[in-house]
Design a protein around this motif. Sequence first.
Motif, PDB file in Angstrom:
ATOM      1  N   TYR A 134     -30.524  25.208 -21.806  1.00 29.22           N
ATOM      2  CA  TYR A 134     -30.068  25.062 -23.194  1.00 29.22           C
ATOM      3  C   TYR A 134     -29.120  26.199 -23.573  1.00 29.22           C
ATOM      4  O   TYR A 134     -28.020  25.967 -24.094  1.00 29.22           O
ATOM      5  CB  TYR A 134     -31.285  25.046 -24.119  1.00 29.22           C
ATOM      6  N   TYR A 171     -25.556  24.435 -24.008  1.00 31.81           N
ATOM      7  CA  TYR A 171     -25.428  23.861 -25.351  1.00 31.81           C
ATOM      8  C   TYR A 171     -24.235  24.442 -26.121  1.00 31.81           C
ATOM      9  O   TYR A 171     -23.448  23.677 -26.713  1.00 31.81           O
ATOM     10  CB  TYR A 171     -26.732  24.050 -26.131  1.00 31.81           C
ATOM     11  N   LEU A 181     -34.903  19.125 -29.661  1.00 31.28           N
ATOM     12  CA  LEU A 181     -34.782  18.939 -28.211  1.00 31.28           C
ATOM     13  C   LEU A 181     -35.952  18.142 -27.651  1.00 31.28           C
ATOM     14  O   LEU A 181     -37.096  18.276 -28.096  1.00 31.28           O
ATOM     15  CB  LEU A 181     -34.726  20.296 -27.513  1.00 31.28           C
ATOM     16  N   ALA A 202     -30.579  16.245 -27.136  1.00 33.41           N
ATOM     17  CA  ALA A 202     -30.474  17.160 -28.279  1.00 33.41           C
ATOM     18  C   ALA A 202     -29.977  16.362 -29.476  1.00 33.41           C
ATOM     19  O   ALA A 202     -28.861  15.834 -29.452  1.00 33.41           O
ATOM     20  CB  ALA A 202     -29.520  18.305 -27.959  1.00 33.41           C
TER      21      ALA A 202
END
Length: 430
Positions: free
Chosen positions: A72, A76, A95, A109
Amino acid sequence: MKYTSQAAEKSTVKLTIEFSKEEWDNAVGEAYKRTRGKFAVPGFRKGKAPKAVVENYYGKAVFFDEAFNVLYSEHYPSILEKEKENFTAVGDPDLSVDDITEEKVVMTATVPVKPDVKIGAYKGLDIKKHVYTVSEEEVKGEVDKILDREAKSVEVTDRACANGDTVNIDFSGSVDGEKFAGGTAEEYDLVLGSGSFIPGFEDQVCGMNIGDKKDITVRFPEDYQAENLRGKEAVFAIHLNKITGKELPELTDEYVKKHTGSETVADYTAKVKERLEKQAASRGRDETENSIIEAICKTAECEIPDAMVQHEIDRMVQDFSYRLMYQGIKLEDYLKYMGQTMEQFRSQFAEQSRSRVLSQLVIDKIIREENISATAEEIDAKITEQAASVGKTAEEYKKNIDPRQTEYITNDIVITKLFAFLEENNNMTE
């Protein structure tokens, strides 16, 4: 890593992110490095057991949570950067792990994003324009404030008390014939007209003479801090001990020069009037702009993510906390005094927060629709103006200007142009 992006309900975007076996294995390896120090395995010093041994002892999924965090944090932000032209994230994502096999890992997500607002109309509306004038009485009252600061306290014996006087009183309050906590005091100094006591109390004390005794009746406000007194009618027995008034100095050219720097009373009065007129114009402008946005917001439709509302509440709570700090009060102590939890306290800002968020979304939308911007010449002119106000040239001023200040100047120009446009294109009635 590969991903897909899909618009979802309630102003969210669903990102489906797939990681290869190699990426997942690397993430698990990184998770082992970050967390191995907290695992104890018989036969090994704490944190020294090999990864395979730790997995065998605690289970294969022992590093999975941290591995997800690794993926992540690494990927992300880069996805958001790639998608910045398509959406703007306004909060943390929700998530979930959809699939985990030997070959791949799939995460989802769900991201709250800045919503698109649909505006019914922002031209041709009937809107009030607020205009405030400054009266001579207001100017005189402001001029008198300088005299009030230098006033001498004098004991009054030949008249009744009036607003502005300080009275020394004994009082005893009761509700339904029973005295209540905090309702009794002796030799209490109260400035009449200060609004220190509940509505109606000070008004009824006005007119009393030294030695007078009087019962006054008042009603506690419905939102009074003491719950047991809210909305209750109370009777206060008053005894007036002493009256202290003010003796104001004479307003002369000499006095004004000494205390304000102005040469004459007329000069000082003119400056006061100019300042009050600027304040009145600013107040009128602010209220007019609020009226314009309120009118447009009534035509607007928008699904506002809760993350945006909560973020605005965060700012409002912080502002409130700062104001308390200036008074020497901690927010935690204030909440205890009011008998509120933080959740209850935050909830009272929810409606105002949602209104603020919608207003900003409407403003941003119109700016984009009308392509309103600040030109380099306009920014330079504003910087030159600010430089002159501190006795510098524009070149000198620019050497030390903060980028955030330039951004503020740019935004200020854009907002000024926006409201000028909106005033020109709506039916404004003073």
